[in-house]
Design an enzyme around this catalytic site. Structure first.
Site: not given
Ligand SMILES: Cc1cc2nc3c(=O)[nH]c(=O)nc-3n(C[C@H](O)[C@H](O)[C@H](O)COP(=O)(O)OP(=O)(O)OC[C@H]3O[C@@H](n4cnc5c(N)ncnc54)[C@H](O)[C@@H]3O)c2cc1C
Length: 406
Positions: A125-126, A162, A245, A389-390
């Site tokens: 998934q990209g 992943s 998902e 979850n946020e």
């Molecule tokens: C095990 C695992 C598998 C994954 N697999 C994939 C995959 O296959 N393909 C893919 O594309 N991605 C994948 N991901 C990525 C995942 O989708 C992202 O990590 C996730 O969406 C959060 O984005 P970020 O890491 O950029 O954090 P950020 O968006 O930078 O967030 C950082 C923190 O700020 C909080 N935050 C941000 N915005 C808000 C808001 N508006 N209100 C309240 N809180 C907020 C978030 O909840 C988080 O706690 C995977 C992640 C994990 C851990």
């Protein structure tokens, strides 16, 4: 909602149970985040496909059994009960496929669904990018019309994919209209990882395995027939995938009810301690049962033709927190033993298991503590992946409860 299974459903369950009893590998497979484990899991999925157990609820023309969502839940219960291997094809069969069945052309379904079900083509998934995770509409990877006007040239970077290190295909969203409002200018593409201009850089994790990859796209050509849904409709199509998902298909309740049952076994093995630990075990067990009932409720509504909208976000919060609660209670029961990652050679049970993560359904029954720690570490990621979850709480607040955006 009627919780009684029909005679046909009971017969379906018995057939699935018998097949799994005869075929689930007696030894756990190596981790699917290694090349060897990926190949072993692919071979297992081919076996499932050959006997049409890979995607039971799909139409038979694509390898399914044409059964309903309840039968799928029954199959999942039996699958986890048998401690069968983790599904290496989960991004395809559980996330992309429901979206393809909804938005794909007949040609796309015929081309992509059978090899997906057979694990001949495994998907990653990209979506996430270095500067766009929660803010998915902020992605910068772009697609421009190719010179021959028969497709698109993709450029950009995706991260945290992943299975990305070994997958054959990637589904992803790219910006096709830089001038449109953020959510409007996106398009959903199906991209072969072997295409010219794709570079995969595995991301090693603390355990040394490469569960993730960064994927770079440099003028990668994708023909028009590999656009899923309309050009510019990428957000709507991606939200369909996100619904799967977070909602029904990625995390079936059997995953948690099985792990909770093992938690109760562990509680008994550890002499049924009282106090807070007993409360935590009871709570985790009840939550797993509640998740199962909630899923049956949602599945009954889906079977009656209701669509699942923002409720999927409640679901996601609940399964991820239940997973954590089950594994945290397991670690409390084990105390310092939880940190024993490997069996002692002197342990009479050595060799009977070892790589299974409690609650992830990777391997076989196992009282040794390593799986509880593995399971806990993976559970910690639950509140992050599939949308944090946020963010899900924001969705619940705004879309289900009607609270103001700020
Ligand atoms: C095990 C695992 C598998 C994954 N697999 C994939 C995959 O296959 N393909 C893919 O594309 N991605 C994948 N991901 C990525 C995942 O989708 C992202 O990590 C996730 O969406 C959060 O984005 P970020 O890491 O950029 O954090 P950020 O968006 O930078 O967030 C950082 C923190 O700020 C909080 N935050 C941000 N915005 C808000 C808001 N508006 N209100 C309240 N809180 C907020 C978030 O909840 C988080 O706690 C995977 C992640 C994990 C851990």
């Amino acid at each position: 909602m009627d919780l009684t299974f029909s005679a046909e459903q009971d017969a379906f369950r018995a057939e699935a149970r018998a097949w799994l009893a005869a075929h689930v590998p007696s030894e756990p497979l190596p981790s699917l985040d290694t090349a060897e484990g990926f190949a072993a899991h692919r071979a297992w999925e081919r076996l499932l496909f050959e006997d049409r157990w890979s995607v039971v609820s799909w139409p038979s023309e694509y390898g399914g059994r044409d059964v309903g969502i309840m039968e799928w839940l029954i199959f999942e219960e039996e699958y986890y009960r048998a401690r069968a291997p983790k599904r290496v094809s989960q991004n395809g069969i559980f996330l992309l496929a429901p979206t393809m069945l909804e938005y794909g052309t007949p040609e796309q379904k015929a081309r992509f669904l059978p090899p997906m079900a057979a694990a001949d083509e495994i998907w990653c998934q990209g979506w996430s990018e270095p500067d766009a995770g929660s803010d998915l509409a902020g992605i910068r990877s772009r697609a421009v019309r190719a010179a021959g006007d028969d497709g698109w040239q993709l450029t950009g970077q995706k991260t945290w994919c992943s299975r990305g290190a070994f997958a054959e295909w990637c589904f992803g969203i790219f910006r096709t209209d830089p001038d449109a409002e953020r959510h409007r200018g996106l398009t959903y593409f199906l991209v072969p990882m072997a295409a010219d201009g794709v570079t995969v850089r595995p991301i090693p994790q603390l355990d040394g395995e490469t569960g993730f990859a960064e994927v770079f796209f440099e003028d990668v050509f994708v023909p028009d027939e590999h656009v899923l849904g309309g050009v510019g409709d990428g957000w709507k199509v991606a939200m369909s995938t996100a619904g799967s998902e977070r909602g029904l298909s990625l995390r079936s309740p059997a995953r948690y009810t099985e792990a909770a049952a093992r938690l109760v076994e562990l509680f008994a093995d550890r002499g049924r301690p009282g106090g807070r630990i007993a409360d935590d075990v009871a709570r985790a067990y009840i939550d797993a049962q509640a998740y199962e009932l909630g899923t049956y409720w949602m599945a009954s509504r889906a079977a009656d033709g209701h669509t699942i909208g923002a409720e999927a976000s409640c679901n996601k919060i609940f399964w991820s927190e239940t997973d954590l609660a089950i594994h945290a209670a397991g670690l409390s029961l084990l105390g310092p033993d939880a940190e024993l990652l490997e069996r002692s050679p002197a342990d009479p049970g050595a060799g009977a298991g070892g790589t299974s993560a409690a609650g992830t359904g990777t391997g076989q029954a196992d009282a040794y503590p390593g799986p509880w720690l593995d399971g806990y570490l993976f559970a910690l990621a639950g509140p992050i992946y599939a949308g944090t979850n946020e963010i899900q709480r924001n969705v619940v607040a705004e879309r289900l409860l009607g609270l103001p955006r700020s």
